[in-house]
Design an enzyme around this catalytic site. Structure first.
Site, mmCIF file in Angstrom:
data_model
loop_
_atom_site.group_PDB
_atom_site.id
_atom_site.type_symbol
_atom_site.label_atom_id
_atom_site.label_comp_id
_atom_site.label_asym_id
_atom_site.label_seq_id
_atom_site.Cartn_x
_atom_site.Cartn_y
_atom_site.Cartn_z
ATOM 1 N N LYS A 24 0.824 -1.220 0.000
ATOM 2 C CA LYS A 24 0.000 0.000 0.000
ATOM 3 C C LYS A 24 0.861 1.275 0.000
ATOM 4 C CE LYS A 24 -3.943 -2.214 2.303
ATOM 5 N NZ LYS A 24 -4.989 -2.057 3.328
ATOM 6 N N TYR A 41 -12.433 -2.076 -3.831
ATOM 7 C CA TYR A 41 -12.980 -2.224 -2.474
ATOM 8 C C TYR A 41 -14.506 -2.071 -2.452
ATOM 9 C CZ TYR A 41 -8.324 -2.154 -0.291
ATOM 10 O OH TYR A 41 -7.039 -2.464 0.113
ATOM 11 N N PHE A 52 -15.743 3.502 6.889
ATOM 12 C CA PHE A 52 -14.355 3.864 6.574
ATOM 13 C C PHE A 52 -14.061 3.871 5.075
ATOM 14 C CE2 PHE A 52 -14.425 -0.726 7.519
ATOM 15 C CZ PHE A 52 -13.874 -1.259 6.361
ATOM 16 N N ARG A 104 -2.243 -14.558 4.558
ATOM 17 C CA ARG A 104 -2.947 -13.804 5.605
ATOM 18 C C ARG A 104 -2.249 -13.970 6.959
ATOM 19 N NH1 ARG A 104 -7.715 -11.595 4.400
ATOM 20 N NH2 ARG A 104 -8.731 -11.867 6.418
ATOM 21 N N THR A 134 -5.698 -7.301 10.521
ATOM 22 C CA THR A 134 -5.908 -5.976 9.915
ATOM 23 C C THR A 134 -5.403 -4.857 10.819
ATOM 24 O OG1 THR A 134 -7.888 -6.828 8.827
ATOM 25 C CG2 THR A 134 -7.695 -4.439 8.978
ATOM 26 N N ARG A 151 2.385 -6.708 9.381
ATOM 27 C CA ARG A 151 1.672 -5.552 9.949
ATOM 28 C C ARG A 151 2.160 -5.224 11.355
ATOM 29 N NH1 ARG A 151 -4.094 -7.492 7.426
ATOM 30 N NH2 ARG A 151 -4.078 -6.190 5.545
ATOM 31 N N ASN A 159 -2.112 -0.010 6.866
ATOM 32 C CA ASN A 159 -1.626 -1.300 7.367
ATOM 33 C C ASN A 159 -0.718 -2.046 6.393
ATOM 34 O OD1 ASN A 159 -3.563 -2.127 5.600
ATOM 35 N ND2 ASN A 159 -4.723 -3.384 7.037
ATOM 36 N N HIS A 201 -2.227 -5.348 1.587
ATOM 37 C CA HIS A 201 -3.531 -5.987 1.421
ATOM 38 C C HIS A 201 -3.328 -7.469 1.136
ATOM 39 C CE1 HIS A 201 -7.529 -6.946 -0.100
ATOM 40 N NE2 HIS A 201 -6.910 -7.555 -1.103
ATOM 41 N N GLU A 260 -9.220 -10.920 -7.547
ATOM 42 C CA GLU A 260 -8.399 -9.731 -7.288
ATOM 43 C C GLU A 260 -7.121 -9.719 -8.133
ATOM 44 O OE1 GLU A 260 -7.854 -9.388 -3.060
ATOM 45 O OE2 GLU A 260 -9.959 -8.896 -2.727
HETATM 46 P P1 CMP Z 1 -7.379 -4.638 3.373
HETATM 47 O O1 CMP Z 1 -6.828 -6.006 3.636
HETATM 48 O O2 CMP Z 1 -6.759 -3.867 2.277
HETATM 49 O O3 CMP Z 1 -8.961 -4.736 3.119
HETATM 50 C C1 CMP Z 1 -9.874 -3.719 3.479
HETATM 51 C C2 CMP Z 1 -9.194 -2.586 4.162
HETATM 52 O O4 CMP Z 1 -10.042 -1.700 4.837
HETATM 53 C C3 CMP Z 1 -8.308 -3.139 5.263
HETATM 54 O O5 CMP Z 1 -7.204 -3.787 4.707
HETATM 55 C C4 CMP Z 1 -8.010 -1.895 6.084
HETATM 56 O O6 CMP Z 1 -6.881 -1.204 5.626
HETATM 57 C C5 CMP Z 1 -9.259 -1.076 5.842
HETATM 58 N N1 CMP Z 1 -10.029 -0.983 7.076
HETATM 59 C C6 CMP Z 1 -10.657 -1.979 7.709
HETATM 60 N N2 CMP Z 1 -11.256 -1.512 8.817
HETATM 61 C C7 CMP Z 1 -10.976 -0.198 8.889
HETATM 62 C C8 CMP Z 1 -11.311 0.824 9.787
HETATM 63 N N3 CMP Z 1 -12.063 0.569 10.875
HETATM 64 N N4 CMP Z 1 -10.862 2.054 9.539
HETATM 65 C C9 CMP Z 1 -10.127 2.308 8.430
HETATM 66 N N5 CMP Z 1 -9.775 1.382 7.521
HETATM 67 C C10 CMP Z 1 -10.191 0.133 7.765
#
Ligand code: CMP
Length: 142
Positions: A11, A51, A59, A87, A93, A104, A114, A117, A128
């Site tokens: 990211k 997304y 969010f 994962r 996350t 992470r 984070n 992805h 994806e």
């Molecule tokens: P990712 O694995 O890219 O998939 C969805 C993304 O949404 C996740 O990683 C986070 O970066 C983001 N995300 C999930 N929950 C939140 C949150 N509460 N606030 C902001 N971003 C979020």
């Protein structure tokens, strides 16, 4: 166990911190094969489409804004049991909840920023990877 594909996106925070190489090394050291990789800057349309499943989440706006804030690096990965293993490698996350030694836990600042992805299912891994790469761009097909 089956050979699977999963999509990693390094990211914009990963790129800003110059951690692409470190994270990719961790991924490759864990046995993942890199089928394709490119550095791109997502548009609001591309990030929003990727997304789309999160469109109703509070969010979503913040997520799209962050993902378009600078270049990112989609990476198509392949390995036996790739989705679950990847994962596990990147961790939860929320970096505060991620296990020691995960990508992470090591590098991420927050749930939003984070670092990486990862696809959440085998089916989404295929979808994806195809979102960012034509089959002809993947080394498995050359
Ligand atoms: P990712 O694995 O890219 O998939 C969805 C993304 O949404 C996740 O990683 C986070 O970066 C983001 N995300 C999930 N929950 C939140 C949150 N509460 N606030 C902001 N971003 C979020």
């Amino acid at each position: 166990m089956a050979i699977e594909r999963t999509l990693c996106i390094l990211k914009p925070d990963c790129v800003r911190k110059n951690l692409q190489g470190a994270v990719l090394k961790q991924i490759q050291d864990a046995g993942f094969k890199v089928l394709g990789m490119k550095m791109i800057r997502l548009t609001p349309e591309t990030a929003g489409g990727f997304y789309a499943v999160h469109k109703e989440r509070p969010f979503f706006g913040e997520l799209v804004e962050f993902m378009t804030s600078g270049p990112c690096v989609p990476v198509a990965l392949e390995k036996e049991n790739a989705v679950a293993d990847y994962r596990k490698l990147i961790g939860a996350t929320d970096p505060a909840e991620a296990e020691e030694g995960t990508v992470r836990k090591l590098y991420a600042d927050s749930k939003a920023e984070n670092i990486a992805h990862g696809s959440d299912s085998v089916e989404n891994g295929r979808i994806e990877v195809a979102y960012f790469f034509a089959e002809s761009e993947l080394i498995a097909n050359q």
